[in-house]
Design an enzyme around this catalytic site. Sequence first.
Site, PDB file in Angstrom:
ATOM      1  CG  HIS A  71     -40.536  -7.606   1.374  1.00 43.54           C
ATOM      2  ND1 HIS A  71     -39.184  -7.316   1.269  1.00 43.54           N
ATOM      3  CD2 HIS A  71     -40.616  -8.764   2.067  1.00 43.54           C
ATOM      4  CE1 HIS A  71     -38.486  -8.271   1.866  1.00 43.54           C
ATOM      5  NE2 HIS A  71     -39.330  -9.156   2.359  1.00 43.54           N
ATOM      6  CG  ASN A  72     -46.861  -1.987   1.007  1.00 39.38           C
ATOM      7  OD1 ASN A  72     -46.728  -0.802   0.705  1.00 39.38           O
ATOM      8  ND2 ASN A  72     -47.959  -2.678   0.738  1.00 39.38           N
ATOM      9  CB  ALA A  73     -43.012   0.382  -2.253  1.00 39.69           C
ATOM     10  CB  THR A 176     -47.095   0.721  -2.108  1.00 35.88           C
ATOM     11  OG1 THR A 176     -48.178   0.413  -1.212  1.00 35.88           O
ATOM     12  CG2 THR A 176     -47.171   2.179  -2.531  1.00 35.88           C
TER      13      THR A 176
END
Length: 202
Positions: A71-73, A176
């Site tokens: 789920h890190n961008a 992020t």
Amino acid sequence: MADKNDLRRSRPNAYPVSGEETNSLQRASSRTIPPVCSFPPIANRAARVLVLGSMPGAASLRAGRYYAYPHNAFWPIMGALIGAAPEIAYVQRTLILKRAGIALWDVMASCVRSGSLDADIDETSIVPNDFPAFFAGHRQVKHVFFNGSKAENCFNRYVRPRVAGCTLQFTRLPSTSPAHASRSLAGKLEAWRAVSDALAKS
């Protein structure tokens, strides 16, 4: 006979703990937690910008990869900017970063962290990476981007006085991490386009 409230008040742990006592407890706790260590940088001699995080999260440390938490961008943003999308094999993504002129690292070499978040880091345990040596070996890097405020704050405190002779630009970008949900992915991507702009100008 004393009632339950009297007994509760008589217990030492019923009294409030002072700030100094809290700090002492945190220091004692940190001595029982082994430090976590960051990865070597992803970089080649042609790197022109450096992107810095603080310390890899628990998911990244387990996987041995930068920004492994799904789920890190970071990788979706890199996919939009330079084609290093998360569905591509990790090794290939690192090659795309290098070809684009992007170096990737973390400010901290090691620290004691009770959880996976930056807020869990014991500030007294922080050991920074060797940035004087890095910049000496990567002389084309002229712009440093921080992935969130923790990376920037740690760099300014522990590193910047040691690299005062380097001619560098510094820019903080929105983190992020999914823990920083106040800005949408689209909003983060728009801010991170500054990395592409820096590459185009270098």
